[in-house]
Design a protein around this motif. Structure first.
Motif, short mmCIF file in Angstrom:
data_model
loop_
_atom_site.label_atom_id
_atom_site.label_comp_id
_atom_site.label_asym_id
_atom_site.label_seq_id
_atom_site.Cartn_x
_atom_site.Cartn_y
_atom_site.Cartn_z
N ASP A 205 27.45 15.95 6.27
CA ASP A 205 27.61 15.14 5.43
C ASP A 205 26.23 15.53 4.36
O ASP A 205 26.05 16.17 2.85
CB ASP A 205 26.69 13.41 5.25
N GLU A 206 24.49 16.33 4.32
CA GLU A 206 24.29 17.20 4.07
C GLU A 206 25.08 18.14 3.08
O GLU A 206 24.32 18.14 2.00
CB GLU A 206 22.90 17.95 5.81
N GLY A 207 25.85 18.73 3.97
CA GLY A 207 26.08 20.20 3.56
C GLY A 207 27.35 20.10 2.67
O GLY A 207 27.00 20.49 1.56
N LEU A 208 27.66 19.05 2.24
CA LEU A 208 28.33 18.15 1.11
C LEU A 208 27.41 18.13 0.58
O LEU A 208 28.56 18.41 -1.02
CB LEU A 208 30.04 16.82 1.51
N LEU B 127 25.02 18.73 -0.03
CA LEU B 127 24.68 20.30 -1.52
C LEU B 127 25.35 21.27 -2.25
O LEU B 127 25.32 21.44 -3.27
CB LEU B 127 24.44 21.19 0.15
N ARG B 128 26.86 21.03 -1.51
CA ARG B 128 27.82 21.28 -2.27
C ARG B 128 28.10 20.46 -3.76
O ARG B 128 28.21 21.08 -4.39
CB ARG B 128 29.42 21.30 -0.99
N ARG B 129 28.23 19.53 -3.76
CA ARG B 129 27.79 18.53 -5.14
C ARG B 129 26.65 18.83 -5.65
O ARG B 129 26.92 18.35 -6.45
CB ARG B 129 28.12 17.00 -4.31
N GLY B 130 25.70 19.14 -5.30
CA GLY B 130 24.10 20.06 -6.12
C GLY B 130 23.22 18.36 -5.88
O GLY B 130 22.77 18.77 -7.01
N GLU B 131 23.59 18.26 -5.40
CA GLU B 131 22.42 16.86 -4.98
C GLU B 131 21.62 17.16 -4.63
O GLU B 131 21.04 18.09 -3.28
CB GLU B 131 23.45 15.83 -3.39
N ALA B 132 20.19 16.49 -4.42
CA ALA B 132 18.62 16.74 -3.48
C ALA B 132 19.10 16.57 -2.02
O ALA B 132 19.63 15.52 -1.34
CB ALA B 132 17.65 16.23 -4.22
N LEU B 133 18.31 17.57 -1.03
CA LEU B 133 18.07 17.19 0.35
C LEU B 133 16.66 17.39 1.04
O LEU B 133 16.00 17.45 -0.80
CB LEU B 133 18.64 18.39 0.96
N ASP B 134 16.62 16.95 1.73
CA ASP B 134 15.51 17.02 2.26
C ASP B 134 14.91 18.06 2.99
O ASP B 134 13.98 17.54 4.01
CB ASP B 134 15.43 15.29 3.50
N VAL B 135 15.97 18.94 3.01
CA VAL B 135 16.00 19.99 3.93
C VAL B 135 15.99 21.13 2.53
O VAL B 135 16.76 20.58 1.98
CB VAL B 135 16.60 20.05 5.27
N VAL B 136 15.18 21.81 3.55
CA VAL B 136 15.71 23.19 2.36
C VAL B 136 16.90 23.59 2.97
O VAL B 136 16.65 24.93 4.07
CB VAL B 136 14.40 23.83 2.56
N PRO B 137 17.47 25.13 1.91
CA PRO B 137 18.95 25.24 2.52
C PRO B 137 18.69 26.59 2.76
O PRO B 137 17.40 27.35 2.41
CB PRO B 137 19.90 25.63 1.49
N ALA C 160 13.46 20.26 25.16
CA ALA C 160 12.87 18.85 25.01
C ALA C 160 11.66 18.77 26.19
O ALA C 160 10.65 18.02 25.80
CB ALA C 160 13.98 17.83 24.96
N ARG C 161 11.33 19.32 27.15
CA ARG C 161 9.90 18.84 27.99
C ARG C 161 9.49 20.29 27.71
O ARG C 161 8.25 19.58 27.95
CB ARG C 161 10.67 19.73 29.92
N LEU C 162 9.92 21.54 26.95
CA LEU C 162 8.80 22.40 27.15
C LEU C 162 8.27 22.00 25.57
O LEU C 162 6.65 22.09 25.36
CB LEU C 162 9.02 23.42 27.36
N ILE C 163 8.38 21.08 24.82
CA ILE C 163 8.17 21.82 23.30
C ILE C 163 8.05 20.07 22.32
O ILE C 163 8.49 19.87 21.87
CB ILE C 163 8.57 22.43 22.02
N ASP C 164 8.95 19.43 23.55
CA ASP C 164 9.04 17.77 22.87
C ASP C 164 10.08 17.64 21.54
O ASP C 164 10.27 17.69 20.35
CB ASP C 164 7.80 17.15 22.59
N TYR C 165 11.53 19.22 21.77
CA TYR C 165 11.78 18.71 20.30
C TYR C 165 13.24 18.03 20.65
O TYR C 165 13.49 17.97 22.00
CB TYR C 165 12.63 20.34 20.90
N ARG C 166 13.32 17.73 19.99
CA ARG C 166 14.70 15.84 19.69
C ARG C 166 14.44 16.33 18.16
O ARG C 166 14.83 15.74 17.04
CB ARG C 166 13.41 15.11 19.57
N PRO C 167 16.45 16.32 18.29
CA PRO C 167 17.01 16.85 16.57
C PRO C 167 17.28 15.56 16.04
O PRO C 167 17.08 15.00 16.71
CB PRO C 167 17.86 17.77 17.80
N SER C 168 17.08 15.91 15.24
CA SER C 168 17.07 14.74 14.22
C SER C 168 18.00 14.70 12.83
O SER C 168 19.33 13.54 12.65
CB SER C 168 16.77 14.80 13.08
N TYR C 169 19.76 15.59 13.22
CA TYR C 169 20.71 15.82 13.09
C TYR C 169 21.55 16.06 13.67
O TYR C 169 21.44 16.73 14.46
CB TYR C 169 20.70 17.17 12.36
#
Length: 72
Positions: free
Chosen positions: A50-53, A55-65, A34-43
């Motif tokens: 929720d995203e893994g499930l 993906l398992r159901r075949g739904e479109a995601l906001d991320v690339v698996p 966070a201090r060096l590269i301003d990393y802020r996890p969004s998940y």
């Protein structure tokens, strides 16, 4: 996270308390990132479940698996 995942999958789970055994515990400190590269996890763990499930159901995601289906 286990109760949340079990509820989402409609599966039972068992909460076990062992005596005389101290399990290994890991903690992650992201303050340097966070201090060096301003990393802020969004998940958090619940969003990852929720995203893994989804993906398992075949739904479109906001991320690339990052895995290939059908391997291993």
């Amino acid at each position: 996270a286990i109760p949340y995942l079990a509820e989402k999958l409609d599966l039972p789970y068992v909460d076990v308390r062992l005596t005389g055994y101290v399990p290994t515990h890991y903690a992650f400190d992201m303050s340097k990132g966070a201090r060096l590269i301003d990393y802020r996890p969004s998940y958090d763990i619940f969003r990852m479940i929720d995203e893994g499930l989804a993906l398992r159901r075949g739904e479109a995601l906001d991320v690339v698996p990052t895995h290939a289906r059908g391997r291993g």
